[in-house]
Design an enzyme around this catalytic site. Structure first.
Site, PDB file in Angstrom:
ATOM      1  CG  ASP A   1      11.316   4.484   6.215  1.00 42.86           C
ATOM      2  OD1 ASP A   1      11.128   5.654   5.917  1.00 42.86           O
ATOM      3  OD2 ASP A   1      11.773   3.630   5.741  1.00 42.86           O
TER       4      ASP A   1
ATOM      5  CG  ASP B   1       5.069  -0.269   7.733  1.00 41.64           C
ATOM      6  OD1 ASP B   1       5.276  -1.371   7.013  1.00 41.64           O
ATOM      7  OD2 ASP B   1       5.712   0.874   7.733  1.00 41.64           O
TER       8      ASP B   1
ATOM      9  CD  GLU C   1      11.645  -0.482   6.731  1.00 38.29           C
ATOM     10  OE1 GLU C   1      10.872  -1.148   6.446  1.00 38.29           O
ATOM     11  OE2 GLU C   1      12.066  -0.453   5.479  1.00 38.29           O
ATOM     12  CD  GLU C   2       8.490  -1.072  10.208  1.00 38.69           C
ATOM     13  OE1 GLU C   2       8.463  -1.442   8.923  1.00 38.69           O
ATOM     14  OE2 GLU C   2       8.089  -0.071  10.650  1.00 38.69           O
TER      15      GLU C   2
ATOM     16  CG  ASP D   1      10.910  -3.887   4.800  1.00 36.22           C
ATOM     17  OD1 ASP D   1      11.784  -3.290   3.705  1.00 36.22           O
ATOM     18  OD2 ASP D   1      10.061  -3.939   5.235  1.00 36.22           O
TER      19      ASP D   1
ATOM     20  CG  LEU E   1       3.663  -4.375   4.569  1.00 35.72           C
ATOM     21  CD1 LEU E   1       2.617  -5.863   4.053  1.00 35.72           C
ATOM     22  CD2 LEU E   1       2.470  -5.128   4.958  1.00 35.72           C
ATOM     23  CG  ASP E   2      10.012  -2.128   0.021  1.00 34.64           C
ATOM     24  OD1 ASP E   2      10.624  -1.669   1.109  1.00 34.64           O
ATOM     25  OD2 ASP E   2       9.644  -2.700  -0.853  1.00 34.64           O
TER      26      ASP E   2
ATOM     27  CD  GLU F   1      13.994  -2.031   1.943  1.00 34.83           C
ATOM     28  OE1 GLU F   1      15.338  -0.606   2.232  1.00 34.83           O
ATOM     29  OE2 GLU F   1      13.622  -1.489   2.132  1.00 34.83           O
TER      30      GLU F   1
HETATM   31  P1  P6P Z   1      10.878   6.608  -3.778  1.00 38.73           P
HETATM   32  C1  P6P Z   1       9.467   2.060  -0.207  1.00 38.73           C
HETATM   33  O1  P6P Z   1       9.673   2.897   0.830  1.00 38.73           O
HETATM   34  C2  P6P Z   1      10.735   2.011  -0.646  1.00 38.73           C
HETATM   35  O2  P6P Z   1      11.273   1.480   0.462  1.00 38.73           O
HETATM   36  C3  P6P Z   1      10.612   0.733  -2.506  1.00 38.73           C
HETATM   37  O3  P6P Z   1       9.783  -0.299  -1.767  1.00 38.73           O
HETATM   38  C4  P6P Z   1      10.757   1.162  -3.523  1.00 38.73           C
HETATM   39  O4  P6P Z   1      11.096   1.141  -4.197  1.00 38.73           O
HETATM   40  C5  P6P Z   1      11.110   2.967  -3.050  1.00 38.73           C
HETATM   41  O5  P6P Z   1      10.967   2.918  -1.572  1.00 38.73           O
HETATM   42  C6  P6P Z   1      10.565   4.165  -2.894  1.00 38.73           C
HETATM   43  O6  P6P Z   1      11.020   5.010  -2.865  1.00 38.73           O
HETATM   44  O7  P6P Z   1      12.033   7.645  -2.331  1.00 38.73           O
HETATM   45  O8  P6P Z   1      10.916   6.807  -4.787  1.00 38.73           O
HETATM   46  O9  P6P Z   1       9.595   7.369  -2.817  1.00 38.73           O
END
Ligand code: P6P
Length: 327
Positions: free
Chosen positions: A70, A76, A99-100, A118, A120-121, A277
């Protein structure tokens, strides 16, 4: 211990709540309470940076990638530094899975707890001012205190969690967590720099009318998932997908709903990671009366094999998850 027996007066500050309910923190040795305070402190710093992101130059991509490939956003990396520093300084944590970071951070052999986080999700939403979140799990180490960290300290089933929580940096900032005695929601008051109990003993409605899934990937979904989406449409459910897991999860926790990240052509095991997550949100969902599975088995029963492994994720109102599983 029944959640109802926990002192839950609305407006209780987080510190006071922890002191009043010390016995609900496993092993009640005080370190776990301190760990939660360390996490809360780091979240206050991240909250300040998230709220100022537009003003100081910390927006936008770093030009680097994390373990999952990512694009790393500056916030992040900052959030990872803040949480790692808070957890290292506290001394209670022996290892940190993030995650980082490619591998786990070996913090302190005398620490009793392993953290998975995680930081900063949903960070791709930072630049467009959409809510983002921190997700964390706390485990007790398996190996003897004072010895080097071992694999069985790190790859523990979600059912081994002793605390799980998230911070939602939204229109208001909230910290929601469980210690296995129900789910408690705290709202941050920036002028006082403190979290106050606002949502005691949160319960997820067992039925809901909201489904959260990225239908842009519909054509690569497994047939049963397509079938469930058609079922939701026949029932005139509402589609709500923010692209930020913590925000979608939190709304579904309050109003009832289901969040699904199924296998797709791009991510055959789904996109979301088990360790930092899915496990935390699965623990919270179950403690609130909801359910979480990979479509076949309970998330919390899955034995992790790698730090960053992905799993399909179905989480939310019990009857909605059961309906999806039944297909
Ligand atoms: P997509 C953000 O990157 C994440 O991990 C979640 O917070 C979010 O629901 C999902 O991925 C979004 O992914 O593939 O739908 O853009």
């Amino acid at each position: 211990m029944e959640a109802s027996r926990i002192a839950l007066p609305i407006g209780t500050a987080l510190d006071r709540f922890i002191k009043n309910n010390q016995d609900q923190f496993a092993y009640a040795s005080g370190e776990l309470s301190q760990l939660l305070r360390d996490i809360a402190l780091a979240s206050k710093v991240v909250n300040r940076e998230v709220n100022k992101a537009g003003l100081i130059d910390i927006m936008g991509p770093m030009g680097s990638q994390n373990t999952a490939g990512d694009e790393q956003q500056k916030l992040d990396v900052l959030a990872n530094i803040r949480f790692t520093r808070a957890l290292t300084k506290g001394g209670e944590a022996c290892a940190l899975i993030s995650e980082e970071s490619e591998s786990f951070a070996d913090l302190n052999n005398d620490g009793k707890y392993v953290i998975a986080i995680d930081p900063l999700d949903g960070s791709s939403n930072i630049d467009v001012n959409v809510s983002i979140g921190t997700i964390f799990s706390i485990y007790r180490r398996k190996s003897e205190i004072g010895t080097p960290i071992q694999e069985n300290d790190i790859l523990q089933r979600g059912s081994e969690q002793i605390v799980a929580g998230y911070v939602l940096y939204g229109s208001s900032t909230m910290m929601v967590f469980t210690t296995g005695h129900g789910v408690q929601g705290f709202t941050y008051e920036p002028s006082l720099g403190e979290y106050f109990l606002s949502h005691p003993n949160m319960q997820m409605p067992e039925e809901g009318k909201i489904y959260s899934i990225n239908e842009g990937s519909y054509h690569s979904f497994p047939a049963p998932v397509k079938g469930y989406i058609e079922y939701c449409k026949e029932k005139n459910y509402t589609g709500r997908y923010i692209g930020s897991l913590v925000a979608d999860f939190h709304r579904n926790l309050l109003k009832g709903g289901i969040y699904i990240y199924p296998p797709t052509a791009k991510d055959p095991n789904g996109k979301l990671r088990l360790m930092y997550e899915c496990n935390a949100l699965a623990f919270i969902a179950e403690q609130a009366g909801g359910k979480a599975s990979d479509g076949k088995q309970r998330i919390l029963d899955i034995k992790p094999t790698t730090l960053h492994q992905r799993v399909p994720f179905f989480v939310g109102s019990r009857k909605m998850v059961e309906k999806a599983e039944s297909l």
